[in-house]
Design an enzyme around this catalytic site. Structure first.
Site, PDB file in Angstrom:
ATOM      1  N   GLN A   1      13.608   8.746  37.212  1.00  0.00           N
ATOM      2  CA  GLN A   1      14.750   8.564  36.320  1.00  0.00           C
ATOM      3  C   GLN A   1      14.711   9.564  35.170  1.00  0.00           C
ATOM      4  O   GLN A   1      15.751  10.109  34.777  1.00  0.00           O
ATOM      5  CB  GLN A   1      14.785   7.139  35.781  1.00  0.00           C
ATOM      6  CG  GLN A   1      15.958   6.886  34.842  1.00  0.00           C
ATOM      7  CD  GLN A   1      16.215   5.425  34.611  1.00  0.00           C
ATOM      8  OE1 GLN A   1      16.520   4.683  35.548  1.00  0.00           O
ATOM      9  NE2 GLN A   1      16.097   4.982  33.360  1.00  0.00           N
ATOM     10  N   GLU A   2      13.517   9.807  34.616  1.00  0.00           N
ATOM     11  CA  GLU A   2      13.395  10.799  33.550  1.00  0.00           C
ATOM     12  C   GLU A   2      13.883  12.158  34.038  1.00  0.00           C
ATOM     13  O   GLU A   2      14.616  12.869  33.325  1.00  0.00           O
ATOM     14  CB  GLU A   2      11.947  10.903  33.087  1.00  0.00           C
ATOM     15  CG  GLU A   2      11.712  11.994  32.064  1.00  0.00           C
ATOM     16  CD  GLU A   2      10.255  12.100  31.607  1.00  0.00           C
ATOM     17  OE1 GLU A   2       9.941  13.060  30.888  1.00  0.00           O
ATOM     18  OE2 GLU A   2       9.447  11.227  31.982  1.00  0.00           O
TER      19      GLU A   2
ATOM     20  N   ARG B   1      38.051  38.120  23.138  1.00  0.00           N
ATOM     21  CA  ARG B   1      37.379  39.334  22.685  1.00  0.00           C
ATOM     22  C   ARG B   1      37.904  40.545  23.459  1.00  0.00           C
ATOM     23  O   ARG B   1      37.998  40.514  24.692  1.00  0.00           O
ATOM     24  CB  ARG B   1      35.863  39.188  22.907  1.00  0.00           C
ATOM     25  CG  ARG B   1      35.047  40.424  22.575  1.00  0.00           C
ATOM     26  CD  ARG B   1      34.966  40.677  21.095  1.00  0.00           C
ATOM     27  NE  ARG B   1      33.994  41.726  20.795  1.00  0.00           N
ATOM     28  CZ  ARG B   1      33.819  42.253  19.588  1.00  0.00           C
ATOM     29  NH1 ARG B   1      34.529  41.799  18.566  1.00  0.00           N
ATOM     30  NH2 ARG B   1      32.921  43.198  19.401  1.00  0.00           N
TER      31      ARG B   1
ATOM     32  N   GLN C   1      25.065  36.977  27.654  1.00  0.00           N
ATOM     33  CA  GLN C   1      25.213  38.433  27.790  1.00  0.00           C
ATOM     34  C   GLN C   1      26.669  38.863  27.583  1.00  0.00           C
ATOM     35  O   GLN C   1      26.937  39.936  27.042  1.00  0.00           O
ATOM     36  CB  GLN C   1      24.727  38.875  29.170  1.00  0.00           C
ATOM     37  CG  GLN C   1      24.688  40.379  29.376  1.00  0.00           C
ATOM     38  CD  GLN C   1      23.596  41.064  28.556  1.00  0.00           C
ATOM     39  OE1 GLN C   1      22.649  40.411  28.121  1.00  0.00           O
ATOM     40  NE2 GLN C   1      23.735  42.366  28.351  1.00  0.00           N
ATOM     41  N   LEU C   2      27.584  38.022  27.965  1.00  0.00           N
ATOM     42  CA  LEU C   2      28.998  38.356  27.841  1.00  0.00           C
ATOM     43  C   LEU C   2      29.481  38.321  26.396  1.00  0.00           C
ATOM     44  O   LEU C   2      30.562  38.834  26.089  1.00  0.00           O
ATOM     45  CB  LEU C   2      29.840  37.406  28.703  1.00  0.00           C
ATOM     46  CG  LEU C   2      29.561  37.466  30.212  1.00  0.00           C
ATOM     47  CD1 LEU C   2      30.357  36.399  30.940  1.00  0.00           C
ATOM     48  CD2 LEU C   2      29.877  38.847  30.772  1.00  0.00           C
TER      49      LEU C   2
ATOM     50  N   GLY D   1      26.361  41.288  21.116  1.00  0.00           N
ATOM     51  CA  GLY D   1      25.512  41.010  19.964  1.00  0.00           C
ATOM     52  C   GLY D   1      25.776  39.657  19.331  1.00  0.00           C
ATOM     53  O   GLY D   1      24.860  39.039  18.766  1.00  0.00           O
TER      54      GLY D   1
END
Length: 388
Positions: A250-251, A277, A345-346, A349
């Site tokens: 369950q965990e 963007r 990554q897209l 920065g």
């Protein structure tokens, strides 16, 4: 518009009552957790009052009996899965509600006697008592049989000596389920004890500084002649290993559910960002590389979700095997890290800035391949099931 985040049937997994519960819990998160979450990240801990608020709203102890303040003994993990998904979707992954509900409470439900139920369950359901479980030791991680913390009988008490580390909810916890060795037998020598906040000889070390999940208080715990009443033995002496192994599936499903939801959230954020963007006068989303990356992540999220949902069906039906749970945890946690990395990554920065949710999600995701059993341990479990 993309259909990535749109509601869709999921193999008949959730009923209307689960979706109503989802809406209520989402409203709770947006009112009580999301606005202050950044502050908690800086402070390194979630305020205790938030657990009390969750309890008051009915989001703690759904499976606990009504006579002890719970949700009427509703043994339906789908409600827990809803909480895990919404916590992950909002990015508030340091809120230790799943640890309290999914990982700790089953031990009280399965092992506590009548007196212990009356003593602890009302507080666990209300949030007045916050729970943690202490298995990992400085020299022992996934090997439960290697636990060296000891408990020796001394009259009406057990005396505990040893140390635990990486204990989530460790600073906030009022009741800690501690795995300790009552004999040298590797498997039949482990027992479970509920160590309460004011136990003599019990001390907490520092709130550990982690690379992610900063609001999750993760502590070192020390037991130096800690005197625990015999009445705090949870279950039978020597039954600890069996209980721990029995609850691991369950965990691992909680981690798997949250991992897929976190990957889906990263994908949604990347879609929104790349549409708005522009680079060289064009939306980032218009470039083939962007479309291919998003397509890959979307496909893998859908595949992982289908498998995890299948395992959820089995967990609710009581047919989930440890091997299938290990497969779900392995696949989902590995996907989460890969998906968040590719989506970050897209952002360029900006993805590296912690002010952007995707940056925080990247740091938070790394633990998924470690806690609840490392990816290497999951592969070992799966490999053994294949007879190799």
């Amino acid at each position: 518009m993309s259909t990535v985040a749109a509601p869709r049937p999921r193999l008949g997994l959730f009923e209307p009552e689960h979706e109503d519960f989802r809406q209520s819990f989402r409203s709770f998160l947006e009112a009580e957790v999301v606005p202050a979450y950044a502050d908690w990240e800086r402070e390194g801990i979630v305020p205790r009052e938030v657990f009390a608020a969750a309890g008051k709203s009915g989001f703690l102890g759904m499976a606990l009996p009504e006579e002890h303040g719970g949700g009427g003994g509703v043994d339906d993990f789908r409600f827990n899965a809803v909480i895990a998904e919404e916590v992950a979707d909002t990015g508030c992954v340091s809120f230790g509600i799943n640890l309290h509900n999914d990982i700790c409470l089953p031990y009280f439900l399965g092992l506590a006697d009548a007196e212990q139920r009356a003593r602890w369950m009302p507080g666990l359901a209300s949030g007045d008592l916050i729970a943690a479980i202490a298995m990992t030791e400085p020299g022992t991680g996934s090997d439960l049989a290697g636990i060296r913390t000891t408990a020796r009988r001394d009259g009406d008490h057990y005396v505990l000596d040893g140390a635990k580390t990486f204990i989530s909810n460790g600073m906030n916890a009022d009741v800690v389920i501690v795995a300790a060795r009552t004999s040298e037998d590797r498997h039949c020598g482990l027992s479970l004890f509920v160590v309460e906040r004011d136990t003599p000889g019990f001390a907490r070390g520092r709130n550990l500084d982690k690379i992610g999940m900063h609001a999750q208080d993760t502590a070192e715990l020390f037991f130096d002649g800690a005197r625990v009443p015999v009445t705090n033995l949870l279950g039978e002496e020597g039954g600890g290993f069996k209980a721990l192994v029995g609850n691991l599936a369950q965990e691992r499903m909680t981690i798997a559910v949250a991992s897929v939801a976190s990957a889906a959230a990263a994908l949604r954020q990347a879609l929104e960002y790349t549409r708005s963007r522009t680079v060289f006068g064009k939306p980032v989303s218009s470039y083939q590389n962007t479309r291919f990356e998003l397509a890959d992540v979307h496909t893998k999220v859908e595949m992982a979700r289908a498998f995890v949902d299948s395992c959820l069906h089995e967990l609710v039906a009581g047919t989930l095997t440890p091997e299938r749970a290990a497969m779900a945890k392995l696949a989902a946690s590995e996907l989460q890290f890969s998906a968040v990395d590719r989506c970050l990554q897209l952002f360029g920065g900006y993805g590296y800035m912690t002010e952007y949710p995707i940056g925080r999600a990247f740091a938070d995701a790394r633990i998924g391949r470690i806690y609840g059993g490392t990816s290497e341990i999951m592969r070992e479990i799966i490999g053994r099931s294949l007879g190799v």
